[in-house]
Motif scaffolding. Sequence first.
Motif: not given
Length: 122
Positions: A13, A43, A69-70, A73
Amino acid sequence: MTAVLVFVGAMVGAPLRYLTDRLVQSRHDSLFPWGTLSVNIAGCLVLGALAGAGTALPGPILALAGTGFCGALTTYSTFSYETLRLTEQRAYFYAAMNAAVSIIAGLGAVLLAYSTTAALIA
């Protein structure tokens, strides 16, 4: 194991955020932070879809994709800094629009992805 999944998700991310931000911003000749807005809305879409999946999504996947990841990101701190920077540059319209559009579009993206995913899974 969960911490490792969060770490792996963040490893994807964070660089994706940087590269996407630079790519999008390079295509706009404007003070407005289009790159940050883009990654934050993306996101929100991903996290809304993950949340909409509810219990159909295993916990480890949520840790990897949602938290890792989010989390890497999207960037609330950069959004806040860029809004402040626009204010310092007396670009008040851009600052107000950045705040308003980021919040409204982010909430809209989460709602859209959440309800679509929940409807598809139900």
